[in-house]
Design a protein around this motif. Structure first.
Motif, PDB file in Angstrom:
ATOM      1  N   VAL A   1      53.945  26.932  56.356  1.00  0.00           N
ATOM      2  CA  VAL A   1      54.092  28.075  55.454  1.00  0.00           C
ATOM      3  C   VAL A   1      53.390  27.785  54.135  1.00  0.00           C
ATOM      4  O   VAL A   1      52.694  28.648  53.573  1.00  0.00           O
ATOM      5  CB  VAL A   1      55.580  28.416  55.232  1.00  0.00           C
ATOM      6  N   PHE A   2      53.546  26.571  53.623  1.00  0.00           N
ATOM      7  CA  PHE A   2      52.896  26.161  52.371  1.00  0.00           C
ATOM      8  C   PHE A   2      51.384  26.337  52.471  1.00  0.00           C
ATOM      9  O   PHE A   2      50.755  26.956  51.600  1.00  0.00           O
ATOM     10  CB  PHE A   2      53.253  24.697  52.083  1.00  0.00           C
ATOM     11  N   ASP A   3      50.807  25.857  53.557  1.00  0.00           N
ATOM     12  CA  ASP A   3      49.357  25.927  53.734  1.00  0.00           C
ATOM     13  C   ASP A   3      48.883  27.368  53.901  1.00  0.00           C
ATOM     14  O   ASP A   3      47.935  27.810  53.250  1.00  0.00           O
ATOM     15  CB  ASP A   3      48.940  25.088  54.949  1.00  0.00           C
ATOM     16  N   PHE A   4      49.548  28.117  54.774  1.00  0.00           N
ATOM     17  CA  PHE A   4      49.109  29.491  55.015  1.00  0.00           C
ATOM     18  C   PHE A   4      49.284  30.353  53.766  1.00  0.00           C
ATOM     19  O   PHE A   4      48.393  31.128  53.400  1.00  0.00           O
ATOM     20  CB  PHE A   4      49.873  30.133  56.176  1.00  0.00           C
ATOM     21  N   PHE A   5      50.433  30.228  53.135  1.00  0.00           N
ATOM     22  CA  PHE A   5      50.729  31.074  51.977  1.00  0.00           C
ATOM     23  C   PHE A   5      49.685  30.878  50.886  1.00  0.00           C
ATOM     24  O   PHE A   5      49.126  31.847  50.351  1.00  0.00           O
ATOM     25  CB  PHE A   5      52.138  30.740  51.452  1.00  0.00           C
ATOM     26  N   LEU A   6      49.392  29.620  50.563  1.00  0.00           N
ATOM     27  CA  LEU A   6      48.419  29.366  49.494  1.00  0.00           C
ATOM     28  C   LEU A   6      47.009  29.771  49.919  1.00  0.00           C
ATOM     29  O   LEU A   6      46.237  30.273  49.093  1.00  0.00           O
ATOM     30  CB  LEU A   6      48.456  27.890  49.098  1.00  0.00           C
ATOM     31  N   ARG A   7      46.670  29.583  51.179  1.00  0.00           N
ATOM     32  CA  ARG A   7      45.347  30.002  51.646  1.00  0.00           C
ATOM     33  C   ARG A   7      45.195  31.514  51.512  1.00  0.00           C
ATOM     34  O   ARG A   7      44.161  32.021  51.059  1.00  0.00           O
ATOM     35  CB  ARG A   7      45.150  29.559  53.098  1.00  0.00           C
ATOM     36  N   ASN A   8      46.253  32.253  51.876  1.00  0.00           N
ATOM     37  CA  ASN A   8      46.207  33.712  51.752  1.00  0.00           C
ATOM     38  C   ASN A   8      46.108  34.142  50.291  1.00  0.00           C
ATOM     39  O   ASN A   8      45.369  35.074  49.953  1.00  0.00           O
ATOM     40  CB  ASN A   8      47.463  34.316  52.400  1.00  0.00           C
ATOM     41  N   LYS A   9      46.842  33.453  49.417  1.00  0.00           N
ATOM     42  CA  LYS A   9      46.808  33.809  47.994  1.00  0.00           C
ATOM     43  C   LYS A   9      45.433  33.520  47.385  1.00  0.00           C
ATOM     44  O   LYS A   9      44.961  34.278  46.531  1.00  0.00           O
ATOM     45  CB  LYS A   9      47.890  33.045  47.236  1.00  0.00           C
ATOM     46  N   ARG A  10      44.787  32.439  47.834  1.00  0.00           N
ATOM     47  CA  ARG A  10      43.421  32.154  47.352  1.00  0.00           C
ATOM     48  C   ARG A  10      42.474  33.279  47.759  1.00  0.00           C
ATOM     49  O   ARG A  10      41.634  33.712  46.972  1.00  0.00           O
ATOM     50  CB  ARG A  10      42.910  30.825  47.930  1.00  0.00           C
ATOM     51  N   ASN A  11      42.617  33.752  48.994  1.00  0.00           N
ATOM     52  CA  ASN A  11      41.773  34.849  49.465  1.00  0.00           C
ATOM     53  C   ASN A  11      42.006  36.115  48.645  1.00  0.00           C
ATOM     54  O   ASN A  11      41.067  36.847  48.314  1.00  0.00           O
ATOM     55  CB  ASN A  11      42.038  35.139  50.951  1.00  0.00           C
ATOM     56  N   GLU A  12      43.269  36.365  48.324  1.00  0.00           N
ATOM     57  CA  GLU A  12      43.601  37.541  47.516  1.00  0.00           C
ATOM     58  C   GLU A  12      42.950  37.448  46.136  1.00  0.00           C
ATOM     59  O   GLU A  12      42.403  38.428  45.623  1.00  0.00           O
ATOM     60  CB  GLU A  12      45.124  37.665  47.380  1.00  0.00           C
ATOM     61  N   TRP A  13      43.010  36.250  45.542  1.00  0.00           N
ATOM     62  CA  TRP A  13      42.416  36.077  44.218  1.00  0.00           C
ATOM     63  C   TRP A  13      40.895  36.256  44.273  1.00  0.00           C
ATOM     64  O   TRP A  13      40.302  36.898  43.394  1.00  0.00           O
ATOM     65  CB  TRP A  13      42.766  34.697  43.651  1.00  0.00           C
ATOM     66  N   GLU A  14      40.257  35.695  45.303  1.00  0.00           N
ATOM     67  CA  GLU A  14      38.803  35.836  45.427  1.00  0.00           C
ATOM     68  C   GLU A  14      38.415  37.300  45.629  1.00  0.00           C
ATOM     69  O   GLU A  14      37.414  37.769  45.080  1.00  0.00           O
ATOM     70  CB  GLU A  14      38.282  34.974  46.592  1.00  0.00           C
ATOM     71  N   GLU A  15      39.202  38.016  46.397  1.00  0.00           N
ATOM     72  CA  GLU A  15      38.945  39.440  46.606  1.00  0.00           C
ATOM     73  C   GLU A  15      39.088  40.199  45.280  1.00  0.00           C
ATOM     74  O   GLU A  15      38.280  41.074  44.957  1.00  0.00           O
ATOM     75  CB  GLU A  15      39.936  39.984  47.642  1.00  0.00           C
ATOM     76  N   TRP A  16      40.096  39.841  44.498  1.00  0.00           N
ATOM     77  CA  TRP A  16      40.311  40.474  43.192  1.00  0.00           C
ATOM     78  C   TRP A  16      39.160  40.154  42.239  1.00  0.00           C
ATOM     79  O   TRP A  16      38.658  41.034  41.533  1.00  0.00           O
ATOM     80  CB  TRP A  16      41.638  40.014  42.607  1.00  0.00           C
ATOM     81  N   ARG A  17      38.712  38.906  42.249  1.00  0.00           N
ATOM     82  CA  ARG A  17      37.641  38.493  41.331  1.00  0.00           C
ATOM     83  C   ARG A  17      36.342  39.261  41.575  1.00  0.00           C
ATOM     84  O   ARG A  17      35.544  39.454  40.662  1.00  0.00           O
ATOM     85  CB  ARG A  17      37.350  36.998  41.485  1.00  0.00           C
ATOM     86  N   SER A  18      36.122  39.676  42.814  1.00  0.00           N
ATOM     87  CA  SER A  18      34.867  40.353  43.151  1.00  0.00           C
ATOM     88  C   SER A  18      34.885  41.846  42.819  1.00  0.00           C
ATOM     89  O   SER A  18      33.858  42.524  42.938  1.00  0.00           O
ATOM     90  CB  SER A  18      34.558  40.172  44.641  1.00  0.00           C
ATOM     91  N   GLN A  19      36.070  42.369  42.386  1.00  0.00           N
ATOM     92  CA  GLN A  19      36.169  43.795  42.082  1.00  0.00           C
ATOM     93  C   GLN A  19      35.525  44.122  40.732  1.00  0.00           C
ATOM     94  O   GLN A  19      35.654  43.350  39.774  1.00  0.00           O
ATOM     95  CB  GLN A  19      37.642  44.231  42.032  1.00  0.00           C
ATOM     96  N   VAL A  20      34.848  45.249  40.676  1.00  0.00           N
ATOM     97  CA  VAL A  20      34.387  45.808  39.400  1.00  0.00           C
ATOM     98  C   VAL A  20      35.338  46.954  39.065  1.00  0.00           C
ATOM     99  O   VAL A  20      35.434  47.931  39.810  1.00  0.00           O
ATOM    100  CB  VAL A  20      32.938  46.311  39.485  1.00  0.00           C
ATOM    101  N   THR A  21      36.075  46.820  37.960  1.00  0.00           N
ATOM    102  CA  THR A  21      37.149  47.761  37.654  1.00  0.00           C
ATOM    103  C   THR A  21      36.652  48.941  36.829  1.00  0.00           C
ATOM    104  O   THR A  21      35.574  48.898  36.219  1.00  0.00           O
ATOM    105  CB  THR A  21      38.264  47.048  36.874  1.00  0.00           C
ATOM    106  N   GLN A  22      37.483  49.978  36.783  1.00  0.00           N
ATOM    107  CA  GLN A  22      37.178  51.145  35.957  1.00  0.00           C
ATOM    108  C   GLN A  22      37.111  50.759  34.487  1.00  0.00           C
ATOM    109  O   GLN A  22      36.312  51.300  33.712  1.00  0.00           O
ATOM    110  CB  GLN A  22      38.225  52.235  36.178  1.00  0.00           C
ATOM    111  N   PHE A  23      37.947  49.799  34.097  1.00  0.00           N
ATOM    112  CA  PHE A  23      37.930  49.306  32.711  1.00  0.00           C
ATOM    113  C   PHE A  23      36.532  48.793  32.343  1.00  0.00           C
ATOM    114  O   PHE A  23      35.993  49.117  31.277  1.00  0.00           O
ATOM    115  CB  PHE A  23      38.956  48.175  32.553  1.00  0.00           C
TER     116      PHE A  23
END
Length: 446
Positions: free
Chosen positions: A415-437
């Motif tokens: 669970v530790f490994d999967f959870f953190l791997r998924n959270k890293r993917n979420e952060w990378e996906e967020w970082r690549s977004q260009v926001t309305q702001f």
């Protein structure tokens, strides 16, 4: 089979139950469901229902996919929104097992049960009482559209013909029909924002109740032509939705946090438990606040904490010791104000308990109380008081969590490994977004 299983099999006939939904939760806290016919249930109690674990988020790799869902008869309830005048539908939560019958290392419910068992070996039972906030929006959810709250009311407002009041009445009626006791409900500070507080119960029952609660809230909303969201911070200029959670440890029938005559009637055990939560707060943040949006709530001030500190009745502190009620020693508790309702409650309760127990086992010293509004202090004043900040975004929370022995031990390697791997993917996906702001701010001038 035991008495509870026999009770369920009798209830199926008496209540004309035609479908039984077996519920479990993936590692990220999403509810999963498989429906079985009543005739299959006796076999499910004995052997479990087989399913492909590799198809469930974080459960298994393809080459070890076979898993069993074993229903917990003590969680049997009729689903009121699926049971009108005709046949009924019921549900039970499941424990996930491997083909040899051993508990699955990937089951969040087992993570919590394992942590509760460790506390029980020390003589403790862990109780939790969540105050759950959420928003109600008009119409149907549409991708990209700005949601419109169902009202413009504020904190504790009583408004004639209020959509929120009608919603809360129906939701509470449905929750109590499922055996989930509600203590309070009211309109919260944001437009369309509601709060419903569940009565305290042991942590496993509460986690099951939170999963049921989120389902009930969404079902009632859809039935009224609106929709509900537990997103921690849907609007930048309005309050976020948290899940302030009151917790206590009992040693038999005695509240282990209570000591008559002590400051705030708080025992040494209670002080060490708080110290454990504060010491490990940054490590467990990615579980109690698991989404990239969670940190928008934590940096916005108001009712959401940004700093690792405790205080007596101090609503700017991360951990609050509520006002003591004379002649009610059993009610002594602490309130954790970081956690939000979008978390996986099984994992969140597990890491909170593990952190508090570490404080007790290692005799952590409780730091000085924060008496001021922590938000009003300067950075220099906070540093001089030894008040450290919580992680300011998901990336920082992940980085701290990666080095946490407490988190790895509590969640288990998988669970530790999967959870953190998924959270890293979420952060990378967020970082690549260009926001309305960015577009509003930069397109006209760059």
């Amino acid at each position: 089979m035991g008495k509870q299983e026999d009770f369920v099999l009798r209830a199926l006939e008496e209540r004309d139950v035609r479908f039984v939904r077996l519920w479990f939760t993936d590692v990220l806290g999403s509810l999963k469901s498989v429906a079985v016919a009543p005739a299959e249930l006796e076999g499910a109690f004995d052997e479990g229902i087989g399913f492909d674990g590799s198809a469930v988020e974080g459960f298994a790799r393809v080459y070890e996919a076979d898993m069993l869902a074993k229903p917990d008869a003590s969680t049997f309830q009729i689903l009121p929104w699926r049971s009108g005048d005709g046949p009924s539908t019921a549900r039970m939560f499941c424990d996930i097992a491997m083909p040899d019958g051993s508990p699955s290392y990937a089951d969040p419910r087992h993570v919590l049960k394992r942590t509760l068992s460790k506390a029980a070996e020390k003589g403790y039972t862990f109780y939790t009482h969540p105050e759950i906030e959420f928003y109600l929006f008009k119409g149907e959810h549409a991708d990209g559209a700005v949601p419109v709250p169902v009202d413009r009311s504020g904190y504790f407002d009583h408004t004639a013909q209020s959509k929120g009041a009608d919603f809360r009445r129906e939701a509470i009626t449905m929750l109590e029909a499922m055996g989930i006791s509600v203590e309070f409900s009211h309109h919260e500070g944001g437009p369309g924002q509601q709060e419903i507080d569940l009565r305290y119960a042991d942590a496993l029952s509460t986690a099951d109740n939170i999963m049921t609660f989120r389902t009930v809230i969404r079902e009632v909303a859809l039935g009224q032509g609106i929709w509900a969201s537990f997103m921690p911070k849907p609007f930048g200029d309005q309050p976020g939705s948290g899940m302030h959670t009151h917790v206590s440890l009992f040693d038999g029938d005695q509240n282990a946090f209570y000591e008559a005559g002590a400051e705030y009637q708080l025992s040494k055990t209670g002080r060490q438990f708080i110290a454990g939560i504060l010491t490990h707060a940054a490590e467990i943040a990615c579980v109690t606040n698991q989404w990239v949006n969670s940190y928008k709530r934590l940096i916005s001030g108001g009712e959401a904490p940004s700093y690792i500190c405790w205080g007596h009745n101090n609503r700017s502190a991360m951990v609050r010791v509520p006002m003591y009620k004379p002649n009610k020693g059993q009610s002594t508790r602490i309130e954790l104000r970081t956690i939000d309702a979008a978390c996986n409650p099984y994992l969140a309760f597990a890491v909170i308990l593990a952190a508090g127990m570490k404080g007790i086992e290692n005799g952590y010293e409780l730091p000085r109380e924060a008496e001021d509004d922590v938000w009003a202090l300067s950075d220099r004043e906070r540093r001089s008081l030894g008040i450290e900040p919580l992680p300011t975004n998901l990336s920082e929370a992940i980085r701290i969590a990666e080095g946490s022995e407490l988190l790895a031990e509590t969640l288990g390697e998988h669970v530790f490994d999967f959870f953190l791997r998924n959270k890293r993917n979420e952060w990378e996906e967020w970082r690549s977004q260009v926001t309305q702001f960015e577009r509003d701010k930069m397109l006209p001038i760059l």
